[in-house]
Design a protein around this motif. Structure first.
Motif, PDB file in Angstrom:
ATOM      1  N   LEU A 137      -6.751   3.998  -6.531  1.00  0.00           N
ATOM      2  CA  LEU A 137      -7.669   2.861  -6.646  1.00  0.00           C
ATOM      3  C   LEU A 137      -7.310   1.962  -7.824  1.00  0.00           C
ATOM      4  CD1 LEU A 137     -11.035   4.710  -5.880  1.00  0.00           C
ATOM      5  CD2 LEU A 137      -9.621   3.361  -4.315  1.00  0.00           C
ATOM      6  N   GLU A 138      -6.940   2.560  -8.954  1.00  0.00           N
ATOM      7  CA  GLU A 138      -6.609   1.751 -10.118  1.00  0.00           C
ATOM      8  C   GLU A 138      -5.299   0.991  -9.920  1.00  0.00           C
ATOM      9  OE1 GLU A 138      -8.413   1.041 -12.790  1.00  0.00           O
ATOM     10  OE2 GLU A 138     -10.026   2.169 -11.828  1.00  0.00           O
ATOM     11  N   PHE A 139      -4.297   1.665  -9.362  1.00  0.00           N
ATOM     12  CA  PHE A 139      -3.016   0.991  -9.140  1.00  0.00           C
ATOM     13  C   PHE A 139      -3.182  -0.159  -8.154  1.00  0.00           C
ATOM     14  CE2 PHE A 139      -0.155   4.917 -10.180  1.00  0.00           C
ATOM     15  CZ  PHE A 139      -0.636   4.893 -11.473  1.00  0.00           C
ATOM     16  N   ALA A 140      -3.898   0.121  -7.053  1.00  0.00           N
ATOM     17  CA  ALA A 140      -4.079  -0.919  -6.038  1.00  0.00           C
ATOM     18  C   ALA A 140      -4.911  -2.078  -6.582  1.00  0.00           C
ATOM     19  CB  ALA A 140      -4.744  -0.325  -4.796  1.00  0.00           C
ATOM     20  N   ALA A 175       1.103   6.851  -6.768  1.00  0.00           N
ATOM     21  CA  ALA A 175      -0.113   7.581  -7.132  1.00  0.00           C
ATOM     22  C   ALA A 175      -0.038   9.058  -6.785  1.00  0.00           C
ATOM     23  CB  ALA A 175      -1.316   6.956  -6.437  1.00  0.00           C
ATOM     24  N   GLN A 176       0.826   9.458  -5.859  1.00  0.00           N
ATOM     25  CA  GLN A 176       1.047  10.874  -5.509  1.00  0.00           C
ATOM     26  C   GLN A 176      -0.247  11.594  -5.141  1.00  0.00           C
ATOM     27  OE1 GLN A 176       3.420  12.851  -8.471  1.00  0.00           O
ATOM     28  NE2 GLN A 176       4.755  11.079  -8.752  1.00  0.00           N
ATOM     29  N   GLY A 177      -1.105  10.924  -4.381  1.00  0.00           N
ATOM     30  CA  GLY A 177      -2.297  11.572  -3.852  1.00  0.00           C
ATOM     31  C   GLY A 177      -3.466  11.645  -4.796  1.00  0.00           C
ATOM     32  N   ASN A 178      -3.350  11.060  -5.988  1.00  0.00           N
ATOM     33  CA  ASN A 178      -4.460  11.088  -6.940  1.00  0.00           C
ATOM     34  C   ASN A 178      -5.395   9.916  -6.645  1.00  0.00           C
ATOM     35  OD1 ASN A 178      -5.801  10.248  -9.602  1.00  0.00           O
ATOM     36  ND2 ASN A 178      -5.013  12.285 -10.079  1.00  0.00           N
ATOM     37  N   PRO A 231       3.788   8.159 -16.339  1.00  0.00           N
ATOM     38  CA  PRO A 231       3.786   9.097 -15.217  1.00  0.00           C
ATOM     39  C   PRO A 231       3.007   8.546 -14.040  1.00  0.00           C
ATOM     40  CG  PRO A 231       3.270  10.201 -17.295  1.00  0.00           C
ATOM     41  CD  PRO A 231       3.252   8.727 -17.566  1.00  0.00           C
ATOM     42  N   ALA A 232       3.410   8.964 -12.849  1.00  0.00           N
ATOM     43  CA  ALA A 232       2.817   8.389 -11.641  1.00  0.00           C
ATOM     44  C   ALA A 232       1.312   8.612 -11.588  1.00  0.00           C
ATOM     45  CB  ALA A 232       3.481   8.990 -10.403  1.00  0.00           C
ATOM     46  N   ARG A 233       0.845   9.779 -12.001  1.00  0.00           N
ATOM     47  CA  ARG A 233      -0.583  10.062 -11.894  1.00  0.00           C
ATOM     48  C   ARG A 233      -1.356   9.632 -13.143  1.00  0.00           C
ATOM     49  NH1 ARG A 233      -1.039  16.049  -9.039  1.00  0.00           N
ATOM     50  NH2 ARG A 233       0.547  15.743  -7.475  1.00  0.00           N
ATOM     51  N   LEU A 287       0.824  -1.204   0.000  1.00  0.00           N
ATOM     52  CA  LEU A 287       0.000   0.000   0.000  1.00  0.00           C
ATOM     53  C   LEU A 287       0.861   1.257   0.000  1.00  0.00           C
ATOM     54  CD1 LEU A 287      -2.853  -0.946   2.503  1.00  0.00           C
ATOM     55  CD2 LEU A 287      -2.823  -1.145   0.013  1.00  0.00           C
ATOM     56  N   SER A 288       1.950   1.235   0.731  1.00  0.00           N
ATOM     57  CA  SER A 288       2.853   2.392   0.756  1.00  0.00           C
ATOM     58  C   SER A 288       3.474   2.630  -0.616  1.00  0.00           C
ATOM     59  CB  SER A 288       3.956   2.181   1.802  1.00  0.00           C
ATOM     60  OG  SER A 288       3.414   2.127   3.098  1.00  0.00           O
ATOM     61  N   SER A 289       3.829   1.532  -1.302  1.00  0.00           N
ATOM     62  CA  SER A 289       4.396   1.655  -2.642  1.00  0.00           C
ATOM     63  C   SER A 289       3.379   2.247  -3.618  1.00  0.00           C
ATOM     64  CB  SER A 289       4.861   0.281  -3.136  1.00  0.00           C
ATOM     65  OG  SER A 289       5.312   0.349  -4.479  1.00  0.00           O
ATOM     66  N   VAL A 290       2.130   1.776  -3.519  1.00  0.00           N
ATOM     67  CA  VAL A 290       1.070   2.312  -4.380  1.00  0.00           C
ATOM     68  C   VAL A 290       0.862   3.794  -4.097  1.00  0.00           C
ATOM     69  CG1 VAL A 290      -1.407   2.236  -4.842  1.00  0.00           C
ATOM     70  CG2 VAL A 290      -0.097   0.103  -4.697  1.00  0.00           C
ATOM     71  N   ALA A 291       0.849   4.157  -2.810  1.00  0.00           N
ATOM     72  CA  ALA A 291       0.639   5.556  -2.437  1.00  0.00           C
ATOM     73  C   ALA A 291       1.757   6.438  -2.980  1.00  0.00           C
ATOM     74  CB  ALA A 291       0.539   5.690  -0.923  1.00  0.00           C
ATOM     75  N   ASP A 292       2.986   5.953  -2.931  1.00  0.00           N
ATOM     76  CA  ASP A 292       4.111   6.727  -3.463  1.00  0.00           C
ATOM     77  C   ASP A 292       3.949   6.972  -4.962  1.00  0.00           C
ATOM     78  OD1 ASP A 292       5.309   6.885  -1.011  1.00  0.00           O
ATOM     79  OD2 ASP A 292       6.674   5.190  -1.344  1.00  0.00           O
TER      80      ASP A 292
END
Length: 587
Positions: free
Chosen positions: A226-229, A218-221, A245-247, A211-216
């Protein structure tokens, strides 16, 4: 709180701002514009506001911009007005007619844009007199320009009317509508802590390190979170992840669409290009059994089908974009051809799709696109008419037809749309087309000389020989000739001398039995007050009686001008006052 509001994480401040906005809208009217990056949660906040408004007894009407429908004039205003169609009769006749013509709900002469805007405001005010009204517009950055003008016009005039206007647009330089006096609320990315809270709530089965990796990434988007996770396993490996790009979640949507069956992707492309989501149109464009091909996209949560109102919508605008971006040019042209075939009863939409389905000159297509342009003009969208006339000219195999269509576009741009630079550009393009200059181009060029330089003598000198040549043989007088004669009459009026008026009167004699609002009648009565006989006066009186229901500003003004010379102006006063109030008077 409803499910939508309860499911939001980290949006307490935004929800509080929306509640305050809705309180103001219910009591005295208010407007608010939400801005933010794609996927940041603007639509989720919009849904939360809709839930809150409904709980408070507000009437809610939603509309949404669609990228591939942005060329259809008043497309989004149509979405907002249609639910109130039964209440159109509450409007004055002139306002009802203006809205019905502009939105294709009725026939009539073209209303001015400001008449349409005032009519829309009047309709929403009438509806809000019963219950407070909330107008919700998503994806404002891809709303058609006439609708953007309407939304901005209404948003600046809601005070005292119990109307709320809540719109959403993407951040960036291409974002549309920055109206003065409308508050903006920027929706920022979630904080790291809120991102982890959202992930923990929705994906409790994933390890914290994942989850921490996904949060990094996604950069708050929120959409990216939700899509990455959703594509990440307990090991941290992401299915279908192709980088980017991350977002940017476009890559994930594109990968999911790419795994769908070919027939499903074809159906999604039709839906993306059609725009309205009307299942009946889509079903007409495919074999009856082909609708089953939508199921894989439904199961993958890419589209949502509402069977009760026969519509489907993409889960997110980025899904629609990914569908189109993943198609080939030939696939898009084929889809436009199929849509054009089933929209034969909607000339403006059919013309747009045919124009996009064709790459080589084709008169059968060019003529349909020209008809679509005239439909736009009748509905009060001169900018859309100019764009379609230009496309019709491009598709014209005959250079004469191409010049004629460019000439029409140039005159409409100058006289009706007020786009003088565009008119100059079109006239320059005509010079590069082989063949003589059409009278429509001469009329447009003379009008530009008259209104930009005040050179009536040059305008007169340009028009007189062109009109003499165009009227040298008997036959019906085209709209281009009528425009040229009206412009020549304006020039002669500025000049005033007999040496200008007498040749004009000789020319007017070639226009048999003109209507009371025609340029020939105006020229004749201006030159000789006694030129109208009893029959012509009777026809003028009948025309004045019809002005109350007339939505064409030019007809109202020209009829009133003729009436002013024969002591009949009082009968026109109400209609003239209306078009001046609506901003439609010319000259």
């Amino acid at each position: 709180m409803g499910d939508t509001r309860a499911g939001l994480v980290g949006r307490d401040a935004e929800l509080a701002a929306l509640r305050a906005f809705l309180d103001d809208a219910r009591s005295d009217g208010a407007a608010l514009l939400l801005t933010g990056d794609p996927g940041v949660g603007k639509t989720a906040l919009l849904d939360a506001a809709v839930d809150t408004a409904a709980d408070a007894g507000m009437r809610v009407i939603r509309g949404s911009g669609i990228e591939f429908e942005s060329e259809l004039g008043f497309a989004v205003l149509h979405q907002l007005v249609l639910p109130l169609a039964a209440e159109l009769d509450r409007l004055p006749e002139s306002q009802r007619a203006a809205l019905e013509v502009a939105l294709g709900l009725g026939a009539g002469n073209a209303p001015s844009q400001i008449a349409v805007l005032n009519a829309a405001l009047g309709l929403f005010a009438e509806a809000a007199a019963d219950d407070p009204l909330l107008l919700v517009i998503d994806d404002l950055h891809v709303v058609d320009q006439p609708s953007i003008a309407a939304i901005g016009f209404i948003a600046r005039r809601v005070l005292g009317r119990r109307i709320g206007v809540l719109a959403v647009r993407r951040s960036g330089p291409d974002g549309a509508l920055r109206p003065t006096g409308v508050a903006e609320l920027d929706v920022a990315p979630l904080t790291d802590a809120d991102s982890l809270r959202l992930l923990a709530r929705r994906f409790a089965h994933l390890p914290k390190r994942v989850l921490s990796s996904v949060a990094d990434d996604a950069q708050g988007n929120p959409l990216a979170l939700l899509e990455f996770a959703g594509t990440t396993g307990a090991s941290g490996e992401r299915a279908g992840w192709v980088g980017g790009p991350a977002r940017d979640v476009n890559a994930l949507f594109s990968a999911r669409i790419g795994r769908l069956p070919d027939r499903t992707r074809d159906l999604l492309l039709l839906a993306a290009l059609e725009g309205s989501g009307d299942l009946r149109i889509l079903q007409s464009a495919i074999a009856p059994e082909g609708f089953d091909d939508l199921a894989p996209a439904e199961r993958d949560h890419l589209v949502i089908v509402a069977e009760d109102d026969h519509t489907m919508r993409f889960r997110h605008p980025l899904v629609r974009s990914a569908v189109v971006d993943g198609s080939t040019a030939e696939q898009r042209r084929a889809a436009h051809r199929r849509l054009a075939d089933v929209l034969a009863d909607r000339p403006d939409r059919r013309g747009v799709h045919l124009a996009k389905s064709t790459t080589t000159p084709d008169e059968s297509v060019a003529s349909v696109v020209e008809v679509a342009a005239q439909t736009r003009l009748r509905r009060g969208d001169p900018g859309g008419a100019v764009a379609l006339l230009r496309r019709a000219a491009e598709l014209s195999p005959d250079t004469g037809d191409g010049r004629r269509r460019l000439s029409q576009a140039a005159y409409v741009a100058a006289w009706t749309a007020g786009e003088l630079d565009t008119s100059h550009e079109l006239l320059d393009a005509i010079k590069g087309v082989p063949g003589g200059q059409p009278i429509g181009a001469t009329a447009a060029a003379a009008l530009l000389v008259l209104v930009t330089e005040g050179d009536a003598d040059t305008a007169y000198t340009m028009l007189m020989p062109a009109l003499e040549a165009a009227t040298s043989v008997d036959g019906p007088r085209t709209g281009d000739v009528e425009d040229a004669l009206f412009t020549l009459t304006l020039a002669a009026d500025y000049l005033g001398g007999r040496e200008y008026w007498q040749p004009l009167m000789d020319l007017v004699g070639r226009f048999p039995d003109p209507s009371p609002a025609s340029a020939a009648t105006l020229a004749r009565v201006h030159h000789d007050l006694g030129s109208m006989d009893n029959e012509q006066l009777r026809r003028l009186d009948a025309a004045i009686d019809r002005l109350r229901d007339e939505s064409d500003t030019d007809i109202v003004i020209r009829t009133a001008l003729v009436a002013s010379y024969v002591d009949r102006l009082p009968g026109c006063r109400e209609s003239v006052t209306r078009v001046i109030r609506d901003g439609g008077a010319v000259g």
